[in-house]
Write a protein that holds these residues in place. Structure first.
Motif, PDB file in Angstrom:
ATOM      1  N   ALA A 105      57.418  33.546  34.829  1.00 40.20           N
ATOM      2  CA  ALA A 105      56.419  34.619  34.807  1.00 40.20           C
ATOM      3  C   ALA A 105      56.856  35.704  35.791  1.00 40.20           C
ATOM      4  O   ALA A 105      57.285  35.404  36.896  1.00 40.20           O
ATOM      5  CB  ALA A 105      55.041  34.082  35.179  1.00 40.20           C
ATOM      6  N   LYS A 106      56.785  36.964  35.361  1.00 40.01           N
ATOM      7  CA  LYS A 106      57.200  38.073  36.213  1.00 40.01           C
ATOM      8  C   LYS A 106      55.999  38.916  36.606  1.00 40.01           C
ATOM      9  O   LYS A 106      55.051  39.057  35.845  1.00 40.01           O
ATOM     10  CB  LYS A 106      58.216  38.959  35.497  1.00 40.01           C
ATOM     11  N   ILE A 107      56.083  39.475  37.788  1.00 38.45           N
ATOM     12  CA  ILE A 107      55.092  40.450  38.238  1.00 38.45           C
ATOM     13  C   ILE A 107      55.647  41.810  37.828  1.00 38.45           C
ATOM     14  O   ILE A 107      56.723  42.201  38.293  1.00 38.45           O
ATOM     15  CB  ILE A 107      54.890  40.367  39.764  1.00 38.45           C
ATOM     16  N   PRO A 108      54.959  42.537  36.951  1.00 32.48           N
ATOM     17  CA  PRO A 108      55.520  43.794  36.440  1.00 32.48           C
ATOM     18  C   PRO A 108      55.837  44.820  37.521  1.00 32.48           C
ATOM     19  O   PRO A 108      56.882  45.451  37.484  1.00 32.48           O
ATOM     20  CB  PRO A 108      54.445  44.326  35.492  1.00 32.48           C
ATOM     21  N   GLN A 109      54.922  44.981  38.485  1.00 31.52           N
ATOM     22  CA  GLN A 109      55.191  45.914  39.573  1.00 31.52           C
ATOM     23  C   GLN A 109      54.296  45.615  40.767  1.00 31.52           C
ATOM     24  O   GLN A 109      53.218  45.064  40.620  1.00 31.52           O
ATOM     25  CB  GLN A 109      55.009  47.359  39.130  1.00 31.52           C
ATOM     26  N   MET A 110      54.800  45.993  41.933  1.00 28.37           N
ATOM     27  CA  MET A 110      54.034  45.859  43.176  1.00 28.37           C
ATOM     28  C   MET A 110      54.162  47.169  43.947  1.00 28.37           C
ATOM     29  O   MET A 110      55.259  47.581  44.316  1.00 28.37           O
ATOM     30  CB  MET A 110      54.554  44.708  44.036  1.00 28.37           C
ATOM     31  N   ALA A 111      53.032  47.812  44.164  1.00 29.12           N
ATOM     32  CA  ALA A 111      52.993  49.071  44.906  1.00 29.12           C
ATOM     33  C   ALA A 111      53.236  48.810  46.394  1.00 29.12           C
ATOM     34  O   ALA A 111      53.070  47.686  46.861  1.00 29.12           O
ATOM     35  CB  ALA A 111      51.631  49.729  44.703  1.00 29.12           C
ATOM     36  N   PRO A 112      53.613  49.845  47.147  1.00 28.94           N
ATOM     37  CA  PRO A 112      53.735  49.663  48.594  1.00 28.94           C
ATOM     38  C   PRO A 112      52.419  49.170  49.186  1.00 28.94           C
ATOM     39  O   PRO A 112      51.346  49.618  48.793  1.00 28.94           O
ATOM     40  CB  PRO A 112      54.061  51.072  49.102  1.00 28.94           C
ATOM     41  N   ALA A 113      52.496  48.222  50.094  1.00 30.13           N
ATOM     42  CA  ALA A 113      51.355  47.602  50.792  1.00 30.13           C
ATOM     43  C   ALA A 113      50.551  46.665  49.907  1.00 30.13           C
ATOM     44  O   ALA A 113      49.535  46.153  50.331  1.00 30.13           O
ATOM     45  CB  ALA A 113      50.437  48.652  51.410  1.00 30.13           C
ATOM     46  N   GLN A 114      50.982  46.387  48.686  1.00 32.94           N
ATOM     47  CA  GLN A 114      50.259  45.461  47.815  1.00 32.94           C
ATOM     48  C   GLN A 114      50.595  44.027  48.199  1.00 32.94           C
ATOM     49  O   GLN A 114      51.728  43.700  48.530  1.00 32.94           O
ATOM     50  CB  GLN A 114      50.605  45.692  46.352  1.00 32.94           C
ATOM     51  N   ILE A 115      49.573  43.159  48.120  1.00 34.02           N
ATOM     52  CA  ILE A 115      49.730  41.743  48.424  1.00 34.02           C
ATOM     53  C   ILE A 115      49.450  40.952  47.162  1.00 34.02           C
ATOM     54  O   ILE A 115      48.492  41.231  46.445  1.00 34.02           O
ATOM     55  CB  ILE A 115      48.763  41.317  49.536  1.00 34.02           C
ATOM     56  N   PHE A 116      50.293  39.951  46.884  1.00 38.49           N
ATOM     57  CA  PHE A 116      50.110  39.097  45.719  1.00 38.49           C
ATOM     58  C   PHE A 116      50.003  37.651  46.211  1.00 38.49           C
ATOM     59  O   PHE A 116      50.954  37.125  46.790  1.00 38.49           O
ATOM     60  CB  PHE A 116      51.299  39.242  44.758  1.00 38.49           C
ATOM     61  N   PRO A 117      48.848  36.985  46.001  1.00 34.94           N
ATOM     62  CA  PRO A 117      48.723  35.589  46.446  1.00 34.94           C
ATOM     63  C   PRO A 117      49.575  34.674  45.569  1.00 34.94           C
ATOM     64  O   PRO A 117      49.544  34.773  44.345  1.00 34.94           O
ATOM     65  CB  PRO A 117      47.231  35.291  46.273  1.00 34.94           C
ATOM     66  N   LEU A 118      50.337  33.789  46.179  1.00 33.51           N
ATOM     67  CA  LEU A 118      51.215  32.894  45.427  1.00 33.51           C
ATOM     68  C   LEU A 118      50.583  31.515  45.236  1.00 33.51           C
ATOM     69  O   LEU A 118      50.309  31.095  44.134  1.00 33.51           O
ATOM     70  CB  LEU A 118      52.563  32.753  46.133  1.00 33.51           C
ATOM     71  N   PHE A 119      50.360  30.784  46.320  1.00 37.98           N
ATOM     72  CA  PHE A 119      49.798  29.435  46.262  1.00 37.98           C
ATOM     73  C   PHE A 119      49.431  29.025  47.674  1.00 37.98           C
ATOM     74  O   PHE A 119      49.712  29.752  48.630  1.00 37.98           O
ATOM     75  CB  PHE A 119      50.786  28.431  45.652  1.00 37.98           C
ATOM     76  N   HIS A 120      48.789  27.866  47.811  1.00 39.52           N
ATOM     77  CA  HIS A 120      48.559  27.312  49.139  1.00 39.52           C
ATOM     78  C   HIS A 120      48.836  25.818  49.109  1.00 39.52           C
ATOM     79  O   HIS A 120      48.743  25.176  48.081  1.00 39.52           O
ATOM     80  CB  HIS A 120      47.164  27.629  49.682  1.00 39.52           C
ATOM     81  N   ILE A 121      49.214  25.308  50.273  1.00 41.43           N
ATOM     82  CA  ILE A 121      49.517  23.887  50.433  1.00 41.43           C
ATOM     83  C   ILE A 121      48.549  23.318  51.455  1.00 41.43           C
ATOM     84  O   ILE A 121      48.464  23.813  52.585  1.00 41.43           O
ATOM     85  CB  ILE A 121      50.964  23.663  50.912  1.00 41.43           C
ATOM     86  N   ASP A 122      47.807  22.305  51.058  1.00 40.44           N
ATOM     87  CA  ASP A 122      46.868  21.653  51.951  1.00 40.44           C
ATOM     88  C   ASP A 122      47.630  20.911  53.054  1.00 40.44           C
ATOM     89  O   ASP A 122      48.723  20.383  52.820  1.00 40.44           O
ATOM     90  CB  ASP A 122      46.010  20.667  51.150  1.00 40.44           C
TER      91      ASP A 122
END
Length: 184
Positions: A105-122
């Motif tokens: 899966a690709k992220i089409p674009q990320m603007a400057p200062a944009q944050i994309f949550p990936l995952f978390h590990i307990d």
């Protein structure tokens, strides 16, 4: 997934400083140790003779949160992530590599200062256990997140886009002996 306001504000300040300095996309993976409080839950216990006792519990989640941030001054395009190594999540029920973001899966674009949550590990997933289930410290497995992305088209680059890459290595041993952060 909820992202704390302090995390957003801190990354926005960082991005604002970097945007004026960097004239290319720069993607970074951040791992943040978090302690989030759950909403309180009401419980009622019935005792002998029909007596009821009411009480309230408020749980907490302690985890390592992974986010992808564009700290550069230009938009990043066609962002893809690959995982080198692997990791079991949710007490051995699911592999990290099975998440869609690592399966093409690709992220089409990320603007400057944009944050994309990936995952978390307990935090419980970071602990190693012996045959009896007793904790014996942190696990030794490590994994690397490899990020590949393109810069936007420009007059200078013509049709070709500049390609960039970065990587982030994570090991649970980094968190051995670390104090749990204050609740959010």
């Amino acid at each position: 997934m909820h992202i704390a306001g302090s995390v957003l504000a801190g990354s926005a300040k960082l991005a604002l400083q970097v945007v004026s300095q960097r004239k290319r996309p720069v993607l970074e993976v951040y791992a943040t140790f978090r302690h989030r409080t759950r909403p309180p839950e009401q419980y009622t216990l019935r005792g002998p003779g029909g007596a009821q006792e009411h009480f309230q519990l408020q749980g907490a989640d302690v985890f390592v949160d992974f986010t992808l941030a564009n700290i550069g001054g230009l938009r990043a395009e066609n962002v893809s992530l690959r995982l080198a190594g692997d990791f079991w999540l949710f007490d051995g029920q699911k592999k990290l590599s099975s998440l869609p973001i690592f399966r093409g899966a690709k992220i089409p674009q990320m603007a400057p200062a944009q944050i994309f949550p990936l995952f978390h590990i307990d935090v419980a997933d970071l602990e190693a256990h012996d045959k009896d289930g007793k904790s014996i410290g942190m696990i030794k497995e490590r994994f690397t997140i490899q990020v590949k992305y393109n810069g936007p088209r420009s007059v200078l680059s013509g049709i070709r886009r500049r390609k960039y890459a970065t990587s982030f290595e994570f090991g649970a041993d980094l968190y051995e002996g670390v104090l749990i952060p204050p609740r959010e």
